[in-house]
Design a protein around this motif. Structure first.
Motif, mmCIF file in Angstrom:
data_model
loop_
_atom_site.group_PDB
_atom_site.id
_atom_site.type_symbol
_atom_site.label_atom_id
_atom_site.label_comp_id
_atom_site.label_asym_id
_atom_site.label_seq_id
_atom_site.Cartn_x
_atom_site.Cartn_y
_atom_site.Cartn_z
ATOM 1 N N ILE A 63 0.877 -1.178 0.000
ATOM 2 C CA ILE A 63 0.000 0.000 0.000
ATOM 3 C C ILE A 63 0.909 1.221 0.000
ATOM 4 N N LEU A 64 0.752 2.047 -1.043
ATOM 5 C CA LEU A 64 1.575 3.251 -1.184
ATOM 6 C C LEU A 64 0.779 4.471 -0.728
ATOM 7 N N GLY A 65 1.447 5.349 0.002
ATOM 8 C CA GLY A 65 0.786 6.572 0.462
ATOM 9 C C GLY A 65 1.797 7.705 0.519
ATOM 10 N N ARG A 66 1.442 8.750 1.282
ATOM 11 C CA ARG A 66 2.304 9.945 1.338
ATOM 12 C C ARG A 66 3.255 9.891 2.526
ATOM 13 N N SER A 67 4.484 10.309 2.297
ATOM 14 C CA SER A 67 5.402 10.553 3.415
ATOM 15 C C SER A 67 4.947 11.818 4.130
ATOM 16 N N SER A 68 5.047 11.837 5.455
ATOM 17 C CA SER A 68 4.723 13.083 6.159
ATOM 18 C C SER A 68 5.912 14.046 5.996
ATOM 19 N N GLU A 69 5.734 15.281 6.432
ATOM 20 C CA GLU A 69 6.805 16.279 6.213
ATOM 21 C C GLU A 69 8.067 15.963 7.002
ATOM 22 N N THR A 70 7.919 15.141 8.054
ATOM 23 C CA THR A 70 9.098 14.821 8.864
ATOM 24 C C THR A 70 9.755 13.507 8.415
ATOM 25 N N GLU A 71 9.156 12.828 7.434
ATOM 26 C CA GLU A 71 9.706 11.533 6.995
ATOM 27 C C GLU A 71 10.516 11.712 5.707
ATOM 28 N N ASP A 72 11.502 10.801 5.506
ATOM 29 C CA ASP A 72 12.308 10.929 4.285
ATOM 30 C C ASP A 72 12.087 9.786 3.292
ATOM 31 N N ALA A 73 11.070 8.940 3.549
ATOM 32 C CA ALA A 73 10.775 7.870 2.580
ATOM 33 C C ALA A 73 10.377 8.495 1.252
ATOM 34 N N LYS A 74 10.937 7.959 0.153
ATOM 35 C CA LYS A 74 10.559 8.471 -1.170
ATOM 36 C C LYS A 74 11.063 7.547 -2.271
#
Ligand code: ACO
Length: 333
Positions: free
Chosen positions: A171-182
């Motif tokens: 399941i793909l979603g959005r990284s939050s502003e504090t996360e660096d997953a991309k």
């Protein structure tokens, strides 16, 4: 326009219980365990049981429930379903819609099937990434679910040893502003000059499955193994090098490499092209054989659940299949 980074929120997989070993196959065709292990690295594969609901959508239902739990989401949080299968449940309705029903999703989210053979699941990642980035959808379920046992000729020793059934999802979603997953970089391709090296001629609109087709034994997959072997090594290696380079990294920055699991010798051949340490390659072809577009998500899910892949790791996927399609995705998990 605000753009989002894509994060893999949760993964899941499903393997049928039924195990078919090399010895089991050797009772039916002239082969043996040693030959199969030496040439492919495969020891066993799983076979789906339709009487238990183990078709592509049914296996996907089980895998998705695990991914939802991992992502701490409920079925109705999914707002788009992308479903890769070489031969899904049936031509109509599409497997993604059947899966929506089986999961009890009532939000009428879009549900799309895609066939890019073994590359299908990896093919869907750049598409899902673009949709997440632009804010089009928030939680995209990306499925690779395959039942090759239904078109694998169990009397042909050249092909029957190679394939198995399985499903893997993310399941793909959005990284939050504090996360660096991309997702750093992706590449997809298809070399149609080699399209006839891996085929399933009957069962589509060109040739329905009739008594004549069955009498001529035409309902099965056919393969030119050596041509595919050479193209697989060359294309996966060059795609891997490209996505890592395009991301501004080198191979030494890759924490884990998950290639399509078709043959251990193909995997080693790819790794050798860029001197990649085998202990950083996730391998399960020995247990499950080639499960087409399910191989990468199943291996990914297993490596997360057993603690090898951790948040923050740089992970490289590569896939290859009929078409001849191919793709690679490099991302921070
Ligand atoms: N058991 C024993 N002997 C066998 C078997 C078997 N199961 N299969 C073939 N042989 C024999 C052949 O008949 C041949 O005999 P011969 O020399 O008397 O003619 C001999 O073994 C050698 O056969 P090769 O085809 O040369 O064997 P090779 O080393 O190329 O291995 C294999 C064959 C395993 C199929 C290999 O080519 C391969 O893995 N290719 C890639 C296949 C693949 O990955 N397909 C799917 C990719 S895309 C996707 O995932 C859908």
């Amino acid at each position: 326009m605000k753009l989002f980074n894509t994060k893999i929120l949760g993964t899941g997989s499903f393997l049928p219980d039924k195990i078919l070993t090399n010895e089991d196959i050797a009772k039916r065709v002239e082969t043996n365990d040693q030959w199969i292990i030496e040439r492919t690295g495969i020891k066993a594969r799983r076979v789906a049981d339709l009487s238990k609901g183990e078709n592509p959508s049914g296996m996907a239902q089980q895998a998705t429930l695990r991914a939802l739990e991992a992502a701490n989401l409920t079925p109705n949080d999914i707002d788009c379903i992308l479903f890769s299968s070489t031969l899904a449940d049936q031509a109509m309705p599409n497997a993604a819609s059947v899966l929506q029903f089986k999961l009890g999703i009532t939000n009428n989210c879009p549900a799309l099937d895609v066939n890019a053979a073994c590359s299908g699941w990896v093919y869907l990642l750049p598409m899902a990434d673009a949709m997440i980035k632009t804010g089009m959808y928030k939680h995209i379920l990306v499925v690779g679910s395959e039942m090759l046992s239904s078109f694998n000729n169990w009397d042909d020793r050249n092909t029957c040893i190679l394939f198995g059934d399985a499903c893997g999802v993310a399941i793909l979603g959005r990284s939050s502003e504090t996360e660096d997953a991309k997702i750093y970089s992706t590449v997809l391709s298809s070399d149609s000059s080699k399209k006839d090296h891996l085929t399933l001629w009957a069962g589509g609109s060109n040739k329905r499955i009739t008594k004549e087709v069955i009498d001529n034994d035409e309902q099965w997959m056919t393969m030119n193994g050596q041509e595919i072997f050479k193209a697989a090594v060359k294309t996966m290696a060059s795609h891997c090098e490209k996505v890592v380079r395009d991301s501004g990294f080198t191979m030494s920055d890759v924490d884990w490499f998950i290639p399509h699991q078709a043959n251990l010798r193909i995997i080693e051949g790819v790794g050798n092209r860029f001197n990649f340490p085998m202990e950083k390659v996730i391998i399960n072809v020995d247990k499950y054989a080639n499960t087409s577009s399910a191989t990468v998500p199943v291996a990914f899910d297993e490596a997360i659940r057993d603690g090898r892949i951790k948040r923050g790791d740089n992970v490289l996927f590569a896939a290859f299949g009929a078409g001849l399609t191919a793709g690679a995705v490099f991302f921070k998990y």
